[in-house]
Design a protein around this motif. Structure first.
Motif, PDB file in Angstrom:
ATOM      1  N   GLU A  96       0.872  -1.180   0.000  1.00 65.77           N
ATOM      2  CA  GLU A  96       0.000   0.000   0.000  1.00 65.77           C
ATOM      3  C   GLU A  96       0.907   1.229   0.000  1.00 65.77           C
ATOM      4  OE1 GLU A  96      -3.445   0.027   0.130  1.00 65.77           O
ATOM      5  OE2 GLU A  96      -3.618   2.210   0.253  1.00 65.77           O
ATOM      6  N   PRO A  97       0.801   2.086  -1.033  1.00 69.33           N
ATOM      7  CA  PRO A  97       1.716   3.217  -1.107  1.00 69.33           C
ATOM      8  C   PRO A  97       1.756   4.009   0.198  1.00 69.33           C
ATOM      9  CG  PRO A  97       0.547   3.032  -3.143  1.00 69.33           C
ATOM     10  CD  PRO A  97      -0.054   2.012  -2.214  1.00 69.33           C
ATOM     11  N   SER A  98       2.957   4.344   0.598  1.00 72.35           N
ATOM     12  CA  SER A  98       3.288   5.105   1.803  1.00 72.35           C
ATOM     13  C   SER A  98       3.272   4.233   3.057  1.00 72.35           C
ATOM     14  CB  SER A  98       2.381   6.326   1.995  1.00 72.35           C
ATOM     15  OG  SER A  98       1.120   5.940   2.458  1.00 72.35           O
ATOM     16  N   THR A  99       3.112   2.929   2.907  1.00 70.70           N
ATOM     17  CA  THR A  99       3.193   2.035   4.064  1.00 70.70           C
ATOM     18  C   THR A  99       4.574   1.390   4.066  1.00 70.70           C
ATOM     19  OG1 THR A  99       0.848   1.598   3.759  1.00 70.70           O
ATOM     20  CG2 THR A  99       2.027   0.135   5.245  1.00 70.70           C
ATOM     21  N   PHE A 100       5.316   1.613   5.147  1.00 70.96           N
ATOM     22  CA  PHE A 100       6.679   1.048   5.174  1.00 70.96           C
ATOM     23  C   PHE A 100       7.043   0.616   6.577  1.00 70.96           C
ATOM     24  CE2 PHE A 100       8.386   5.071   6.854  1.00 70.96           C
ATOM     25  CZ  PHE A 100       7.500   6.008   6.359  1.00 70.96           C
ATOM     26  N   LYS A 101       6.063   0.090   7.292  1.00 73.14           N
ATOM     27  CA  LYS A 101       6.294  -0.321   8.678  1.00 73.14           C
ATOM     28  C   LYS A 101       6.762  -1.769   8.783  1.00 73.14           C
ATOM     29  CE  LYS A 101       1.470  -1.649   9.126  1.00 73.14           C
ATOM     30  NZ  LYS A 101       1.505  -3.036   9.558  1.00 73.14           N
ATOM     31  N   ASP A 102       6.142  -2.657   7.981  1.00 72.98           N
ATOM     32  CA  ASP A 102       6.469  -4.073   8.120  1.00 72.98           C
ATOM     33  C   ASP A 102       7.924  -4.356   7.744  1.00 72.98           C
ATOM     34  OD1 ASP A 102       3.897  -4.518   8.956  1.00 72.98           O
ATOM     35  OD2 ASP A 102       3.158  -5.177   7.004  1.00 72.98           O
ATOM     36  N   HIS A 103       8.417  -3.597   6.753  1.00 71.35           N
ATOM     37  CA  HIS A 103       9.807  -3.870   6.342  1.00 71.35           C
ATOM     38  C   HIS A 103      10.765  -3.589   7.500  1.00 71.35           C
ATOM     39  CE1 HIS A 103      12.551  -0.425   5.574  1.00 71.35           C
ATOM     40  NE2 HIS A 103      11.458   0.273   5.657  1.00 71.35           N
ATOM     41  N   LEU A 104      10.427  -2.595   8.331  1.00 73.01           N
ATOM     42  CA  LEU A 104      11.250  -2.307   9.513  1.00 73.01           C
ATOM     43  C   LEU A 104      11.270  -3.516  10.438  1.00 73.01           C
ATOM     44  CD1 LEU A 104      12.460   0.323  11.211  1.00 73.01           C
ATOM     45  CD2 LEU A 104      10.410  -0.100  12.556  1.00 73.01           C
ATOM     46  N   LEU A 105      10.105  -4.120  10.633  1.00 73.65           N
ATOM     47  CA  LEU A 105      10.006  -5.265  11.544  1.00 73.65           C
ATOM     48  C   LEU A 105      10.715  -6.496  10.976  1.00 73.65           C
ATOM     49  CD1 LEU A 105       6.298  -4.854  12.722  1.00 73.65           C
ATOM     50  CD2 LEU A 105       8.375  -4.107  13.883  1.00 73.65           C
ATOM     51  N   VAL A 106      10.553  -6.766   9.701  1.00 72.70           N
ATOM     52  CA  VAL A 106      11.186  -7.974   9.157  1.00 72.70           C
ATOM     53  C   VAL A 106      12.710  -7.837   9.087  1.00 72.70           C
ATOM     54  CG1 VAL A 106       9.171  -8.745   7.843  1.00 72.70           C
ATOM     55  CG2 VAL A 106      10.910  -7.409   6.696  1.00 72.70           C
ATOM     56  N   GLU A 107      13.189  -6.619   8.886  1.00 77.93           N
ATOM     57  CA  GLU A 107      14.641  -6.462   8.791  1.00 77.93           C
ATOM     58  C   GLU A 107      15.302  -6.380  10.158  1.00 77.93           C
ATOM     59  OE1 GLU A 107      15.434  -3.141   6.209  1.00 77.93           O
ATOM     60  OE2 GLU A 107      14.494  -4.140   4.494  1.00 77.93           O
ATOM     61  N   ASN A 108      14.633  -5.731  11.102  1.00 76.96           N
ATOM     62  CA  ASN A 108      15.276  -5.484  12.389  1.00 76.96           C
ATOM     63  C   ASN A 108      14.915  -6.479  13.480  1.00 76.96           C
ATOM     64  OD1 ASN A 108      16.799  -2.797  12.159  1.00 76.96           O
ATOM     65  ND2 ASN A 108      14.856  -2.450  11.119  1.00 76.96           N
ATOM     66  N   ASP A 109      13.748  -7.086  13.388  1.00 76.99           N
ATOM     67  CA  ASP A 109      13.384  -8.034  14.438  1.00 76.99           C
ATOM     68  C   ASP A 109      12.666  -9.254  13.853  1.00 76.99           C
ATOM     69  OD1 ASP A 109      13.179  -9.142  16.911  1.00 76.99           O
ATOM     70  OD2 ASP A 109      12.315  -7.366  17.878  1.00 76.99           O
ATOM     71  N   PRO A 110      13.349  -9.972  12.942  1.00 80.74           N
ATOM     72  CA  PRO A 110      12.693 -11.099  12.289  1.00 80.74           C
ATOM     73  C   PRO A 110      12.299 -12.204  13.275  1.00 80.74           C
ATOM     74  CG  PRO A 110      15.043 -11.122  11.818  1.00 80.74           C
ATOM     75  CD  PRO A 110      14.751  -9.813  12.491  1.00 80.74           C
ATOM     76  N   HIS A 111      13.052 -12.329  14.375  1.00 84.26           N
ATOM     77  CA  HIS A 111      12.718 -13.397  15.323  1.00 84.26           C
ATOM     78  C   HIS A 111      11.410 -13.126  16.051  1.00 84.26           C
ATOM     79  CE1 HIS A 111      15.988 -16.225  15.048  1.00 84.26           C
ATOM     80  NE2 HIS A 111      16.807 -15.205  14.864  1.00 84.26           N
ATOM     81  N   GLN A 112      11.127 -11.855  16.286  1.00 87.52           N
ATOM     82  CA  GLN A 112       9.852 -11.507  16.919  1.00 87.52           C
ATOM     83  C   GLN A 112       8.694 -11.958  16.029  1.00 87.52           C
ATOM     84  OE1 GLN A 112       8.635  -7.599  19.130  1.00 87.52           O
ATOM     85  NE2 GLN A 112       8.608  -7.172  16.943  1.00 87.52           N
ATOM     86  N   LEU A 113       8.872 -11.743  14.717  1.00 83.71           N
ATOM     87  CA  LEU A 113       7.853 -12.174  13.762  1.00 83.71           C
ATOM     88  C   LEU A 113       7.744 -13.699  13.754  1.00 83.71           C
ATOM     89  CD1 LEU A 113       5.948 -11.774  11.315  1.00 83.71           C
ATOM     90  CD2 LEU A 113       7.988 -11.708   9.868  1.00 83.71           C
ATOM     91  N   VAL A 114       8.886 -14.367  13.746  1.00 94.80           N
ATOM     92  CA  VAL A 114       8.889 -15.831  13.733  1.00 94.80           C
ATOM     93  C   VAL A 114       8.225 -16.360  15.012  1.00 94.80           C
ATOM     94  CG1 VAL A 114      10.417 -17.855  13.903  1.00 94.80           C
ATOM     95  CG2 VAL A 114      10.866 -16.091  12.185  1.00 94.80           C
TER      96      VAL A 114
END
Ligand SMILES: Cc1cc2nc3c(=O)[nH]c(=O)nc-3n(C[C@H](O)[C@H](O)[C@H](O)COP(=O)(O)O)c2cc1C
Ligand code: SF4
Ligand code: FES
Lengths: 212, 432
Positions: free
Chosen positions: B84-102
């Motif tokens: 979604e244009p102007s949405t760039f939050k998830d990339h921060l989470l996947v790059e910086n805290d991938p284990h939290q997501l896992v």
């Protein structure tokens, strides 16, 4: 079979094994092929079809839906300039025009030396770096015209080969995990869990337990 | 001090590695869930948290899980398509805290009894794909995923799936099609939810990356503690992605409703205000699918219902600011061009309508529009979303179509004068 290198063929087989249905590996295999050859050649498509046990036309028909999958040759570096709204407000359109002048190609075109393919891209989720550009899906921004020129110069002189890998996005993604638990085992376990749950409910509520 | 949940470890050295994650309390929640809680107890905590999905639609997560059809085979799919244009939050989470997501994904897989879990990331996130796959590998080696996790008797495998460049694959049924190796065509509803028929025809839960990233915290601290943050239906924190004409664009995790749009834009530790001498002309909250709001709404708190009451939506939590030197016509045209490019083409109103609106908006912006073009544009919009209401009436398979008019209708309503200047002066009056 002849397209994938032995190493990539190994990777491809691991990928195919990850899914209950082999076809799910279609996009990953296309990325793998692009990492090897830049674009999806006929041989690549045929070999992917064979691995997935579907027709080449099905691979082609699916791949053609996706912007990142190229059926024609592209440059070594895919340069995508974002002109979506946040970048637009920061000068993304002007950056694209500049990129086009510097590289001497219109968006969609590839330079004669085969180094660069220029693309106008939609939001790539780096809007806080507006205006931004991606090179083989690595992000740079905010970019003034001068910054862009430096970037191109660095790429031409191989100064960024460490941080900008080939554009197949799986070129640095390796799954080294141990073999998966077969789904049959998982389903056996789930059945046991369901029975345990029923027993628990029955113990908590003896009246309802009998009716289930 | 403001509470940080999903970004608590962002900025920590090597935050993407399992060593750093464990050092900061990582995988304790998964242990707790698997060894001390039943799946129903985990679900109950998430329900008690009141957490609304962070992907855009804002559906209660606990309720969604409870709607999962009970079958032997069930799947979990994490939506990291973030396009979604102007949405760039998830990339921060996947790059910086991938284990939290896992970890959040694995806890959820346990709570819903998933046979297998998939994390789908948009293909452009090459770096995120590397980080998440590395995290998955580490998690396998650590025994947090795979067979008999932590000796609990629970087993599940986790698979990372790349997309390949298609905004529509963020729509959950298109995402499922894409994960099945097909073109990303949204499925015809009903069934309204993949929770009934999803991946490979089996009941499937689709949740956003940020939604999943909140789950470990909820399990550790309890649903009540999460619900104590925020107000009303807006519980917990949200990651707001601020962009456009502000001095400090970026991601800001804030307790929901704790700040207003004005504070987010102007506070020196947040947006940092606008360029010298400029003022806010319009704000696009919730991604480009959302109707715009004007300067008169800047004191609205950043909450789900507050923004909905003002006739828009909090959506994906992204906020674009347009200042008084930016052209509303140009912005609305560019947004329509995006929809036109990304329409999957299954439905006539969306496929054809987006093209017509884009062409007319472009000619107005370039100075060859006429006064009757405004009515023509609105008429085309009305054909996609009859009545031009908010939320829109749906004439199409998915809500991409009915989202197309949002920007154009907002721009015409709020800045009709500006359209007239473009038409009368035969060109755009703004410098860009
Ligand atoms: C056109 C369209 C695009 C979407 N894109 C995304 C996306 O990129 N990421 C996402 O999480 N949800 C997206 N959604 C919403 C999903 O369909 C779905 O509601 C969401 O993933 C559910 O997760 P949640 O309950 O955790 O919010 C999109 C919806 C539509 C209609
Ligand atoms: S509304 Fe548009 S994007 Fe959605 S299914 Fe129809 S044509 Fe495709
Ligand atoms: S608008 Fe350019 S990256 Fe988002």
């Amino acid at each position: 079979m002849s397209f994938f290198t032995p190493e990539n063929l190994e990777k491809a087989k691991v990928l195919v094994g990850l899914y209950p249905d082999r076809r799910s590996a279609l996009i990953p295999l296309c990325h793998l092929a692009q990492g090897q050859r830049g674009h999806l050649s006929h041989e690549a498509i045929e070999e992917i079809a064979e691995l997935l046990e579907i027709q080449p036309a099905e691979v082609m028909g699916t791949a053609s839906f996706y912007d990142m999958l190229h059926t024609e040759d592209v440059g070594k570096y895919l340069v995508g300039v974002c002109t979506n709204v946040a970048c637009l407000l920061g000068g993304g359109q002007e950056l694209l025009d500049h990129a086009s002048d510097v590289l001497g190609v219109s968006p969609g075109g590839t330079t004669e030396d085969g180094m660069f393919t220029l693309e106008e891209v939609e939001c790539v989720a780096h809007c806080d770096k507006a205006p931004c550009a991606q090179v083989n899906y690595r992000y740079f921004g905010p970019l003034g015209n001068g910054d862009f020129d430096t970037l191109v110069d660095d790429l031409k002189n191989d100064r960024l080969s460490e941080s900008v890998p080939p554009h197949g996005v799986l070129s640095r993604v390796f799954r080294d995990a141990p073999p998966m638990v077969p789904l049959e085992i998982i389903h056996q376990e789930r059945r046991k869990m369901d029975e345990a749950k029923k027993a628990r409910l029955a113990a908590q509520n003896p009246d309802a337990g009998g009716k289930q | 001090m403001s509470t940080k949940i999903v970004t608590a470890r962002v900025g920590v050295k090597d935050s993407h590695t399992i060593a750093a994650y464990i050092e900061h309390g990582g995988y304790k929640a998964l242990r707790k869930a698997l060894l001390e809680m039943t799946p129903e107890e985990v679900q109950a905590e998430v329900t008690a948290s009141g957490m609304l999905g962070r992907g855009g639609a804002g559906f209660e997560t606990g309720r969604k899980w409870s709607m999962l059809k009970q079958d032997l085979v069930k799947y979990l799919v994490v939506n990291g398509d973030e396009s979604e244009p102007s949405t760039f939050k998830d990339h921060l989470l996947v790059e910086n805290d991938p284990h939290q997501l896992v970890e959040g994904t694995l806890i959820t897989a346990y709570a819903i009894g998933a046979s297998r879990a998939f994390i789908y990331l948009r293909g452009e996130f090459a770096f995120g794909l590397e980080r998440v796959q590395a995290a998955i590998n580490e998690a396998y080696a650590y025994g947090a995923v795979g067979g008999n996790i932590f000796g609990s008797g629970f087993s599940v495998d986790l698979v990372l799936q790349p997309g390949a460049g298609a905004y529509i694959c963020g729509e959950e049924t298109a995402l499922i099609e894409s994960l099945e190796g097909k073109r990303g065509y949204p499925r015809i509803k009903p069934p309204y939810f993949p929770a009934v028929i999803g991946l490979y025809g089996a009941p499937t839960i689709v949740n956003n990356v940020e939604t999943m990233s909140n789950v470990p915290w909820i399990v550790t601290n309890g649903g009540k503690a999460f619900a104590a943050l925020g107000k009303g239906r807006s519980t917990g924190t949200r990651l707001f992605a601020l962009s456009g004409d502000v001095m400090r664009p970026g991601n800001y995790e804030l307790e929901m409703t704790s700040k207003t749009f004005r504070e987010l834009i102007y506070d020196s530790d947040l947006g940092g205000g606008l360029k010298e001498g400029r003022s806010v002309k319009a704000v696009i909250p919730g991604g480009v699918s959302a109707p715009w709001i004007g300067p008169d709404n800047l004191d609205l708190p950043l909450g789900q219902d507050e923004v909905a009451q003002a006739g828009s939506m909090l959506g994906s939590g992204s906020i674009i600011v347009l200042d008084d030197h930016s052209c509303a016509v140009r912005a609305a045209w560019r947004i329509t061009k995006f929809f036109n490019r990304e329409s999957c083409g299954q439905c006539t109103p969306c496929r054809e309508g987006s093209g017509w609106i884009e062409k007319i908006m472009h000619r107005i912006e370039m100075g060859s529009g006429t006064e009757s073009d405004l009515d023509l544009v609105l008429d085309a919009c009305d054909n996609i979303a009859p009545g031009l209401t908010w939320p829109p009436q749906q004439t199409t398979i998915c809500v991409l179509g009915p989202s197309i008019p949002s920007s154009v209708v907002s721009a015409i309503k709020m800045f009709r004068d500006e359209f007239m200047i473009h038409i009368k002066e035969e060109g755009c009056p703004f410098v860009h």
